[in-house]
Motif scaffolding. Structure first.
Motif, mmCIF file in Angstrom:
data_model
loop_
_atom_site.group_PDB
_atom_site.id
_atom_site.type_symbol
_atom_site.label_atom_id
_atom_site.label_comp_id
_atom_site.label_asym_id
_atom_site.label_seq_id
_atom_site.Cartn_x
_atom_site.Cartn_y
_atom_site.Cartn_z
ATOM 1 N N MET A 26 70.323 110.178 22.931
ATOM 2 C CA MET A 26 70.985 108.928 22.535
ATOM 3 C C MET A 26 70.329 108.300 21.301
ATOM 4 O O MET A 26 69.873 107.154 21.326
ATOM 5 C CB MET A 26 70.996 107.934 23.708
ATOM 6 N N GLU A 27 70.305 109.037 20.206
ATOM 7 C CA GLU A 27 69.758 108.508 18.949
ATOM 8 C C GLU A 27 70.815 107.670 18.235
ATOM 9 O O GLU A 27 71.948 108.096 18.070
ATOM 10 C CB GLU A 27 69.321 109.665 18.036
ATOM 11 N N THR A 28 70.415 106.479 17.774
ATOM 12 C CA THR A 28 71.366 105.588 17.122
ATOM 13 C C THR A 28 71.616 106.000 15.668
ATOM 14 O O THR A 28 72.611 105.618 15.073
ATOM 15 C CB THR A 28 70.828 104.146 17.098
ATOM 16 N N LEU A 30 69.455 105.023 13.473
ATOM 17 C CA LEU A 30 68.781 103.941 12.742
ATOM 18 C C LEU A 30 67.266 104.023 12.894
ATOM 19 O O LEU A 30 66.536 103.177 12.400
ATOM 20 C CB LEU A 30 69.263 102.570 13.270
ATOM 21 N N PHE A 44 74.414 110.920 19.987
ATOM 22 C CA PHE A 44 74.611 110.188 21.236
ATOM 23 C C PHE A 44 75.905 110.631 21.910
ATOM 24 O O PHE A 44 76.790 111.208 21.275
ATOM 25 C CB PHE A 44 74.642 108.672 20.973
ATOM 26 N N TRP A 62 81.125 105.366 24.275
ATOM 27 C CA TRP A 62 79.793 104.802 24.077
ATOM 28 C C TRP A 62 79.359 104.855 22.632
ATOM 29 O O TRP A 62 79.838 105.671 21.847
ATOM 30 C CB TRP A 62 78.776 105.586 24.913
ATOM 31 N N SER A 63 78.384 103.990 22.307
ATOM 32 C CA SER A 63 77.726 104.086 21.007
ATOM 33 C C SER A 63 76.285 104.477 21.286
ATOM 34 O O SER A 63 75.910 104.718 22.426
ATOM 35 C CB SER A 63 77.770 102.728 20.303
ATOM 36 N N GLY A 64 75.479 104.497 20.244
ATOM 37 C CA GLY A 64 74.064 104.785 20.430
ATOM 38 C C GLY A 64 73.340 103.613 21.085
ATOM 39 O O GLY A 64 72.137 103.661 21.290
ATOM 40 N N GLY A 65 74.064 102.581 21.415
ATOM 41 C CA GLY A 65 73.480 101.406 22.066
ATOM 42 C C GLY A 65 73.262 101.576 23.551
ATOM 43 O O GLY A 65 72.741 100.687 24.214
ATOM 44 N N ILE A 66 73.659 102.719 24.066
ATOM 45 C CA ILE A 66 73.382 103.041 25.466
ATOM 46 C C ILE A 66 72.001 103.696 25.500
ATOM 47 O O ILE A 66 71.645 104.469 24.615
ATOM 48 C CB ILE A 66 74.455 104.015 26.021
ATOM 49 N N SER A 67 71.218 103.349 26.511
ATOM 50 C CA SER A 67 69.844 103.835 26.579
ATOM 51 C C SER A 67 69.768 105.358 26.674
ATOM 52 O O SER A 67 70.696 106.013 27.114
ATOM 53 C CB SER A 67 69.146 103.235 27.795
ATOM 54 N N LYS A 68 68.623 105.867 26.277
ATOM 55 C CA LYS A 68 68.315 107.297 26.366
ATOM 56 C C LYS A 68 68.466 107.751 27.826
ATOM 57 O O LYS A 68 68.124 107.010 28.741
ATOM 58 C CB LYS A 68 66.874 107.471 25.881
#
Lengths: 104, 158
Positions: A26-28, A30, A44, A62-68
């Motif tokens: 789950m890499e954003t 950023l 992600f 989902w976006s990368g805003g979901i935790s790893k």
């Protein structure tokens, strides 16, 4: 990426509670790599689909805003003990995986 | 003659392999279609309204007590903030989850299908102390609820 999903599906009354854990970085996109100073490319899970008995129960985007190593739980009605629930995910780099569990 | 037969067989074989190659190529195209379903505009949006417009088709929403957000008051680690959204509203079509303080606020959308109960839980990243906003689309209208979460260590940096 086999077996990246763990599912627990339990029937309580007429509602099935599904809990699942997926293994994913789950890499954003950023974040910087602390060693090389370069940006880590976004990687992600973008879509999670839950199906049971040929019906789509839920589609999550989902976006990368979901935790790893994402955790997801949801409830649905209309299934019985022994029915199967399938969780499938796809990520933004074309990876995918799916896993099926029986409702207990 | 034997040579020729073998040559034929070989050609057939390579033709078959060619077909498989094309099939794999076609298979590789499917993720593209998926990305089309995944709304880049919504997830890249920098503001809550912009994200809602793209993801839910509108931004105007009314605050509702019927939506419950379960999230910690203080999150020690912004990289892992457990959030649950549930509602007893009828006819819920989708739920959007946003973290107001994140660079791109839209974290997730959940499209509910047949039999799904509007009750989802997941874990999100939060860059800083901000409100977690849950937006529920029911009966063609948006309803929202928010909860403030204090983040002691941000989850979006390195």
């Amino acid at each position: 990426m086999a077996n990246s999903i763990k599912i627990r599906a339990k029937l309580k009354g007429d509602t099935t509670q599904v809990k699942c854990l997926m293994t994913h970085p789950m890499e954003t996109g950023l974040r910087k790599d602390s060693k090389t100073g370069k940006m880590i490319p976004a990687h992600f899970i973008s879509e999670v689909m839950a199906t049971s008995g040929g019906k789509t129960i839920m589609t999550a985007y989902w976006s990368g805003g979901i935790s790893k190593n994402p955790y997801l739980s949801f409830d649905f009605k209309g299934a019985a003990k022994g029915d199967e629930v399938t969780i499938a995910w796809k990520d933004n780099q074309g990876g995918s995986d799916s896993e099926t569990a029986k409702i207990s | 003659m034997t040579m020729n037969t073998k040559r034929r067989v070989f050609l057939k074989g390579s033709l078959a392999a060619g077909t498989v190659g094309v099939a794999v190529g076609a298979g590789l195209l499917t993720p593209q279609a998926v990305i089309a379903a995944w709304d880049e505009k919504a997830f890249a949006a920098k503001s809550v309204d912009e994200a809602l417009n793209a993801a839910m088709g509108m931004a105007s929403n009314t605050a509702s007590d019927a939506i419950k957000i379960k999230a910690p008051d203080i999150a020690e680690n912004g990289a892992v903030v457990p959030v649950s959204v549930s509602t007893d509203m009828a006819g819920v079509e989708s739920i959007a989850l946003l973290a107001e303080g994140n660079a791109t606020p839209l974290v997730a959308t959940f499209e509910l299908g047949e039999g799904a109960v509007p009750d989802v839980s997941t874990r999100i990243k939060m860059g800083k102390t901000a409100d977690v906003i849950a937006v529920v689309k029911a009966g063609g209208k948006l309803h929202s609820a928010r909860k403030s979460v204090k983040v002691t260590i941000g989850g979006c940096g390195g």
